[in-house]
Design an enzyme around this catalytic site. Structure first.
Site, PDB file in Angstrom:
ATOM      1  N   TYR A  19     154.330  15.370 -20.170  1.00  0.00           N
ATOM      2  CA  TYR A  19     154.934  15.581 -21.493  1.00  0.00           C
ATOM      3  C   TYR A  19     153.893  15.407 -22.598  1.00  0.00           C
ATOM      4  CZ  TYR A  19     157.674  14.744 -25.704  1.00  0.00           C
ATOM      5  OH  TYR A  19     158.168  14.791 -26.994  1.00  0.00           O
ATOM      6  N   LYS A  43     152.512  18.198 -25.516  1.00  0.00           N
ATOM      7  CA  LYS A  43     152.598  18.017 -26.971  1.00  0.00           C
ATOM      8  C   LYS A  43     151.212  18.068 -27.617  1.00  0.00           C
ATOM      9  CE  LYS A  43     156.155  17.666 -28.608  1.00  0.00           C
ATOM     10  NZ  LYS A  43     157.129  18.750 -28.950  1.00  0.00           N
ATOM     11  N   ASN A  79     159.387   7.476 -31.714  1.00  0.00           N
ATOM     12  CA  ASN A  79     160.658   6.889 -31.250  1.00  0.00           C
ATOM     13  C   ASN A  79     161.805   7.036 -32.251  1.00  0.00           C
ATOM     14  OD1 ASN A  79     158.271   5.188 -29.945  1.00  0.00           O
ATOM     15  ND2 ASN A  79     159.996   5.228 -28.531  1.00  0.00           N
ATOM     16  N   GLY A 128     170.891  20.357 -25.552  1.00  0.00           N
ATOM     17  CA  GLY A 128     171.701  20.229 -26.768  1.00  0.00           C
ATOM     18  C   GLY A 128     173.163  20.526 -26.484  1.00  0.00           C
ATOM     19  N   SER A 150     154.191  14.621 -31.152  1.00  0.00           N
ATOM     20  CA  SER A 150     154.683  13.397 -30.513  1.00  0.00           C
ATOM     21  C   SER A 150     153.639  12.290 -30.513  1.00  0.00           C
ATOM     22  CB  SER A 150     155.092  13.700 -29.064  1.00  0.00           C
ATOM     23  OG  SER A 150     155.346  12.507 -28.344  1.00  0.00           O
TER      24      SER A 150
END
Length: 322
Positions: A146, A150, A175, A38, A122
């Site tokens: 990943y 999730k 997305n 971030g 996700s």
């Protein structure tokens, strides 16, 4: 009524948009971020507001999590290391942040008596399932580290509800795109990356033949979903998972065409830029399309932005900020 909300990943793309919205609604917002992906520039306008505070810290540190949740009513947990390729290149760090950090947040929320934790799940959880549209109760085997992290989040949240009574809701994002999504770096998402390339008169590279499709979801739809999940009192909502998407799929070839059209109002020559086709990316799911019936029925989720409208908004933002 002003609520006390903690938003993790506050300086990231989705987190900063959530912070901006809930601050504008008059709530007391605390943002937590370690600034690894971030940027403070995403929230610089908020730091002058009386009802926003920022804590620099890492969810991998349990004491930081305990400090952040203190006296908070709700937690919107967005902090994670995103990107399938990143997790393939470095599965250990992805696991440390996405699983270890998530567990820390669950423990901190449980101990502090937080009313509800809404967390970013996700669509990658659907893995190798070929069924379309994707329905919450039917998933396949994960295709990347990943995706595993999730899915583990969902399992942990379920256990914490059943064992400790911690109220959680998982939102499976599909997305997400929009203002402040970073177009730079090795793991940039496809829409900001293609937008930047087209603006610079560069040919975007599509992984594969352009037929892979996604359910692209504008950021304002995601903000709406988080608010509704946080405030819902529907008995079926707690300890549940919801697809958050628009409910339409678009292939990558069409996506580039739509981006060119949106950008052409600023520069007509962008329409003539050719596309390059490269190899399929490891861990990529060929097609993704969400059923959003459950979110509509239980959360009263009503996405306002389709892909075309969202792209127009996003392109306007990128044109004035890049």
């Amino acid at each position: 009524m002003s609520l006390k909300i903690l938003i993790t990943g506050a300086a990231g793309f989705i987190g900063s948009n959530l912070c901006e919205y809930f601050v504008s609604m008059g709530h007391d917002v605390l943002g937590l971020d370690n600034l690894s992906t971030g940027s403070l520039s995403n929230i610089e306008g908020l730091r002058l507001k009386d009802n926003f505070n920022f804590l620099k810290g890492d969810i991998r540190d349990i004491e930081t999590c305990r400090k952040a949740v203190l006296n908070r009513d709700y937690v919107l947990h967005q902090a994670a290391l995103g990107s399938v390729p990143r997790s393939i290149n470095d599965p250990i760090t992805s696991n440390d942040v996405n699983v270890g950090g998530f567990l820390n947040m669950l423990v901190a929320c449980k101990d502090a008596g937080v009313k509800k934790m809404v967390y970013a799940a996700s669509s990658s959880t659907y893995g190798d399932s070929k069924a379309l549209p994707k329905v919450e109760e039917r998933i396949g085997k994960p295709l990347s580290p990943y995706a595993i992290t999730k899915y583990v989040n969902e399992l942990y949240a379920d256990v914490f509800y059943k064992t400790y009574g911690l109220n959680t809701i998982g939102l499976r994002y599909f997305n997400v795109f929009g203002r402040r999504q970073d177009p730079n770096g090795a793991y940039a998402a496809v829409i900001p990356l293609f937008t930047k390339q087209l603006m610079n008169k560069q040919s975007p590279t599509i992984n594969g033949d352009g037929t892979y499709s996604r359910d692209f979801t504008y950021i304002d739809n995601v903000i709406q979903a988080n608010e509704k999940a946080m405030l819902t009192v529907h008995p079926e909502a707690v300890n549940s998972i919801f697809n958050i998407a628009y409910g339409e799929r678009t292939d990558l070839k069409m996506l580039v065409d739509l981006l060119k059209m949106s950008l052409s109002k600023y520069d007509k020559s962008i329409l003539n830029i050719e596309v390059i086709y490269g190899p399929v990316r490891e861990g990529d799911v060929p097609h993704s399309l969400a059923s959003i019936d459950k979110a509509k029925r239980i959360l009263n989720y009503q996405p306002q932005f389709n892909l075309r409208d969202g792209l127009d908004e996003a392109v306007d933002w990128y044109w004035s900020h890049l």
